[in-house]
Write an enzyme that holds these catalytic residues in place. Sequence first.
Site, PDB file in Angstrom:
ATOM      1  N   ALA A 459       0.858  -1.182   0.000  1.00  0.00           N
ATOM      2  CA  ALA A 459       0.000   0.000   0.000  1.00  0.00           C
ATOM      3  C   ALA A 459       0.886   1.220   0.000  1.00  0.00           C
ATOM      4  O   ALA A 459       1.772   1.370   0.839  1.00  0.00           O
ATOM      5  CB  ALA A 459      -0.882  -0.016   1.234  1.00  0.00           C
ATOM      6  N   ASP A 576      15.372  10.813   2.827  1.00  0.00           N
ATOM      7  CA  ASP A 576      14.611   9.796   3.554  1.00  0.00           C
ATOM      8  C   ASP A 576      15.233   8.426   3.335  1.00  0.00           C
ATOM      9  O   ASP A 576      14.549   7.445   3.080  1.00  0.00           O
ATOM     10  CB  ASP A 576      13.151   9.808   3.097  1.00  0.00           C
ATOM     11  CG  ASP A 576      12.236   9.115   4.111  1.00  0.00           C
ATOM     12  OD1 ASP A 576      12.709   8.789   5.228  1.00  0.00           O
ATOM     13  OD2 ASP A 576      11.062   8.881   3.784  1.00  0.00           O
TER      14      ASP A 576
HETATM   15  P1  AMP Z   1       6.079   2.712  -1.587  1.00  0.00           P
HETATM   16  O1  AMP Z   1       4.834   3.476  -1.775  1.00  0.00           O
HETATM   17  O2  AMP Z   1       7.087   3.017  -2.663  1.00  0.00           O
HETATM   18  O3  AMP Z   1       6.673   2.852  -0.234  1.00  0.00           O
HETATM   19  O4  AMP Z   1       5.696   1.150  -1.786  1.00  0.00           O
HETATM   20  C1  AMP Z   1       4.917   0.459  -0.837  1.00  0.00           C
HETATM   21  C2  AMP Z   1       5.358  -0.984  -0.781  1.00  0.00           C
HETATM   22  O5  AMP Z   1       5.168  -1.614  -2.038  1.00  0.00           O
HETATM   23  C3  AMP Z   1       6.861  -1.148  -0.499  1.00  0.00           C
HETATM   24  O6  AMP Z   1       7.134  -1.139   0.855  1.00  0.00           O
HETATM   25  C4  AMP Z   1       7.151  -2.502  -1.114  1.00  0.00           C
HETATM   26  O7  AMP Z   1       6.805  -3.535  -0.249  1.00  0.00           O
HETATM   27  C5  AMP Z   1       6.209  -2.529  -2.310  1.00  0.00           C
HETATM   28  N1  AMP Z   1       6.906  -2.092  -3.517  1.00  0.00           N
HETATM   29  C6  AMP Z   1       7.033  -0.829  -3.981  1.00  0.00           C
HETATM   30  N2  AMP Z   1       7.745  -0.801  -5.116  1.00  0.00           N
HETATM   31  C7  AMP Z   1       8.067  -2.091  -5.390  1.00  0.00           C
HETATM   32  C8  AMP Z   1       8.821  -2.720  -6.440  1.00  0.00           C
HETATM   33  N3  AMP Z   1       9.380  -2.034  -7.429  1.00  0.00           N
HETATM   34  N4  AMP Z   1       8.969  -4.056  -6.405  1.00  0.00           N
HETATM   35  C9  AMP Z   1       8.416  -4.768  -5.383  1.00  0.00           C
HETATM   36  N5  AMP Z   1       7.706  -4.221  -4.382  1.00  0.00           N
HETATM   37  C10 AMP Z   1       7.544  -2.909  -4.366  1.00  0.00           C
END
Ligand code: AMP
Length: 813
Positions: A459, A576
């Site tokens: 999320a 960050d």
């Molecule tokens: P974010 O909004 O970028 O913090 O993404 C939320 C969560 O989605 C992250 O903590 C990951 O678990 C998953 N996630 C985001 N980008 C990726 C990616 N490129 N590959 C795999 N999981 C992802």
Amino acid sequence: MNLLDSRTVMGDLGWIAYPKNGWEEIGEVDENYAPIHTYQVCKVMEQNQNNWLLTSWISNEGASRIFIELKFTLRDCNSLPGGLGTCKETFNMYYFESDDEDGRNIRENQYIKIDTIAADESFTELDLGDRVMKLNTEVRDVGPLTKKGFYLAFQDVGACIALVSVRVYYKKCPSVIRNLARFPDTITGADSSQLLEVSGVCVNHSVTDEAPKMHCSAEGEWLVPIGKCLCKAGYEEKNNTCQAPSPVSSVKKGKITKNSISLSWQEPDRPNGIILEYEIKYFEKDQETSYTIIKSKETAITADGLKPGSAYVFQIRARTAAGYGGFSRRFEFETSPVLAASSDQSQIPIIVVSVTVGVILLAVVIGFLLSGSCCDHGCGWASSLRAVAYPSLIWRCGYSKAKQDPEEEKMHFHNGHIKLPGVRTYIDPHTYEDPNQAVHEFAKEIEASCITIERVIGAGEFGEVCSGRLKLQGKREFPVAIKTLKVGYTEKQRRDFLGEASIMGQFDHPNIIHLEGVVTKSKPVMIVTEYMENGSLDTFLKKNDGQFTVIQLVGMLRGIASGMKYLSDMGYVHRDLAARNILINSNLVCKVSDFGLSRVLEDDPEAAYTTRGGKIPIRWTAPEAIAFRKFTSASDVWSYGIVMWEVMSYGERPYWEMTNQDVIKAVEEGYRLPSPMDCPAALYQLMLDCWQKDRNSRPKFDEIVSMLDKLIRNPSSLKTLVNASSRVSNLLVEHSPVGSGAYRSVGEWLEAIKMGRYTEIFMENGYSSMDSVAQVTLEDLRRLGVTLVGHQKKIMNSLQEMKVQLVNGMVPL
Ligand code: AMP
């Protein structure tokens, strides 16, 4: 790689047994009538047994550590009532090295013992009756071997054994292509903890970006890939190889005046990717050292400001995502002579016709554009009609050029010197008046029909994060992560959401999450990135607590540092950096992610409001950034130190459950996180260096990368762990820079104690600050080559005198 496998030898093994009545070969054959070379001996009732079985000479094929796998059965002495007194349940294995086969007649006492072999499972007569043969498998390794080969010997001293098979092998890291570099078959090192650094060779049509290296572990695994090759200009990466877009072949002249030449050309026959722009190089004939380059997204340009009546040479090349293709052959055109002024006028009717035709064609194009979107025509609608009507618009499944910039970029060169600055730096999307322009400048538009969403994996602040697949024309389908913008968003949310893509799209580095493109023309709005199988680093480490070798952890840290070096070189400050914002893939490659504008800190649950109103992830942030918002690459280095701590403690929360206020106060008072458990001293020292109060004293990211590379090259340097007694959980460590009052540098200190001759050695081995000197042990001194006992004493006593133990005076908070 097998050097010997007794099970696969069809003929005689050529092994010798003595005395003759000791070991004997059982002449059995398997179902294919192939001999089974089983040797047995069972002299359990007789005293003083000494039965030897010698193998033939085994070449080690250049391996310096070999492994011997024995499969055998062993009789349980308790099942032999009469033989309990003399019966043994072990046998011995020996080896003897020799360069040739002449070593066979050596005496028993010249053999070197490898080990005593005992059975995990012995069998009783009852088992034998039931045909339950308990086959034991034991593996031993020997090394370093220095000769070309060796003999093995098995000594029985009164057991009941059947040696069913002997397999001798060595381990190697199999040849592999990684990051466009080919790494050869590599025999593992002699030492069981040794990592061999192996240089890769760039595949055809690629060049070194950062020297590609990997490390071959004693277990035959490739670890810690470093550096990479890049396809040469014009070559595109495909399945670990590079192929080029073919050169532009057909160039036609258009209107010519006394000062200008107009040209048009066709897309190359084999674009091998989406053509992003063309580069047109031209110069006055025979004046090649002074040339002009025009970059154009269209397949036509006008070169103006030319001399009348002069010949000009033109060459054109196309650029895809992989870079530039080769230049076309030279095309030569001449401007009109100055006296032919009337010829310009004579062209007026042509111009009028051209303009009229142009206007009509433009109207046709606009009509087309208004009649439906590309998606309406489905993926794969490559309109030759559009391409003819308006050749500069390249339509194909996948990316459509979201922005056709009519302005060409023009640069002049003289003697190879560009007149525009060529250094790539990060451009803040805020500097664009229209954020949509920024996103389309740096991100490719993807048609939604090319994306298959498979499942929700996380999320994000703006909506769900999904995994899925992307299929672009001419490319194999591949896995991607898809961030979606939830419905009902405000314009600001859309802008902030896409802001991340505008930033990410500017980066191209193996340790930075790669942006594939954006979907903005249909809903939901999406950001598509490479897929990272293991998700975010903090969760991954917590899930796999204690599962990795130190080298694997250092490899992760090296990757993050390398990504951060790239960002700081680009002039981008992350603000960050934390393990939760690092993603990790199935090869354990870590990539920095979570780029954003103000939103980075807005949507980080760790970020807290400070007294000055901003939101800051206190535990990861340098004091000057908390106190007066001084965010720089040096404050990113502080955060990197915290990430190091998170990684080495498998995702532990920095400062545990202390409140943010207590953290600020403790750090301000000079307290620092203590070393994680089992942390190599060199790594903890690096953390402390990153947490220097004076931001100028912190190492730079390129220094961190070199330091980690050095540690990876010398894994033994990671063996010295932080003294367990000086490591106390839930206590912070008073960080008092060693000798700060006494000596300003290592050189100054060594000179003062008349040990200046070692300054260079200290510096070369990473002891460049007084802080790092504090960690020096007697063993380190010996390793550094300080062999004279008097000198060792002098240095150690001096350290003692200065009371330089870094980790001292721990105070509970
Ligand atoms: P974010 O909004 O970028 O913090 O993404 C939320 C969560 O989605 C992250 O903590 C990951 O678990 C998953 N996630 C985001 N980008 C990726 C990616 N490129 N590959 C795999 N999981 C992802």
